[in-house]
Design a protein around this motif. Sequence first.
Motif, PDB file in Angstrom:
ATOM      1  N   MET A  27       0.842  -1.183   0.000  1.00 33.99           N
ATOM      2  CA  MET A  27       0.000   0.000   0.000  1.00 33.99           C
ATOM      3  C   MET A  27       0.881   1.237   0.000  1.00 33.99           C
ATOM      4  N   SER A  28       0.523   2.242  -0.795  1.00 29.65           N
ATOM      5  CA  SER A  28       1.366   3.415  -0.931  1.00 29.65           C
ATOM      6  C   SER A  28       1.123   4.457   0.151  1.00 29.65           C
ATOM      7  N   GLU A  29      -0.077   4.901   0.322  1.00 31.28           N
ATOM      8  CA  GLU A  29      -0.377   5.943   1.295  1.00 31.28           C
ATOM      9  C   GLU A  29      -1.290   5.401   2.383  1.00 31.28           C
ATOM     10  N   PRO A  30      -1.209   6.000   3.575  1.00 26.32           N
ATOM     11  CA  PRO A  30      -2.132   5.564   4.627  1.00 26.32           C
ATOM     12  C   PRO A  30      -3.576   5.891   4.247  1.00 26.32           C
ATOM     13  N   VAL A  31      -4.472   5.117   4.771  1.00 26.59           N
ATOM     14  CA  VAL A  31      -5.897   5.368   4.630  1.00 26.59           C
ATOM     15  C   VAL A  31      -6.252   6.475   5.621  1.00 26.59           C
ATOM     16  N   THR A  32      -7.107   7.392   5.189  1.00 22.81           N
ATOM     17  CA  THR A  32      -7.565   8.438   6.097  1.00 22.81           C
ATOM     18  C   THR A  32      -8.945   8.074   6.608  1.00 22.81           C
ATOM     19  N   PRO A  60      -1.675   1.233   8.796  1.00 20.52           N
ATOM     20  CA  PRO A  60      -1.700   2.193   7.689  1.00 20.52           C
ATOM     21  C   PRO A  60      -2.922   3.108   7.718  1.00 20.52           C
ATOM     22  N   ARG A  93      -4.590   6.896   9.192  1.00 23.28           N
ATOM     23  CA  ARG A  93      -4.424   8.236   9.756  1.00 23.28           C
ATOM     24  C   ARG A  93      -5.829   8.699  10.150  1.00 23.28           C
ATOM     25  N   SER A 127      -8.908   7.136   0.499  1.00 23.30           N
ATOM     26  CA  SER A 127      -7.513   6.950   0.133  1.00 23.30           C
ATOM     27  C   SER A 127      -7.399   7.240  -1.363  1.00 23.30           C
ATOM     28  N   PRO A 128      -6.317   7.885  -1.807  1.00 26.28           N
ATOM     29  CA  PRO A 128      -6.179   8.183  -3.226  1.00 26.28           C
ATOM     30  C   PRO A 128      -6.323   6.928  -4.098  1.00 26.28           C
ATOM     31  N   ARG A 186      -8.877   5.076  -4.457  1.00 24.08           N
ATOM     32  CA  ARG A 186      -9.833   4.098  -3.925  1.00 24.08           C
ATOM     33  C   ARG A 186     -11.210   4.744  -3.776  1.00 24.08           C
ATOM     34  N   ALA A 244      -7.724  -1.102   3.452  1.00 20.30           N
ATOM     35  CA  ALA A 244      -6.336  -0.761   3.129  1.00 20.30           C
ATOM     36  C   ALA A 244      -5.657  -1.873   2.333  1.00 20.30           C
TER      37      ALA A 244
END
Length: 125
Positions: free
Chosen positions: A1-6, A44, A46, A66-67, A69, A94
Amino acid sequence: MSEPVTLYVCTTCRDAADPADGPRAGARLHDALAAALAARPGAPVRIAPVECLSVCKRACTVAVASPGRWTYVYGDLDPATSAEIILEGIGRYAGTPDGLVPWRERPQEFRKGVVARIPPAPGLS
């Protein structure tokens, strides 16, 4: 996974039993989620408190984004018991490339409490 899930948590959600001068149910859910997340180093996720998700009739409410998604909005969450369930569901989200978790793999609270499913924003996938 690239970025954390918000995970956006509506901190102004109010439960019918909330005292006028005490913390609202949404703020209590945010605190419970922050504590549960602190016990999961490296998760992962935030957490971002927000003042209103405009789902007042379905308190407590969170949104997961998440970007690239799909974004989901979930309501009817119990601030006293939902933190671990939410983090379990977010972990499954995630683990997907597009945010689409098969229906049967979602926690029951996510199946019953889904308010909206929003496609990824164009150009962000």
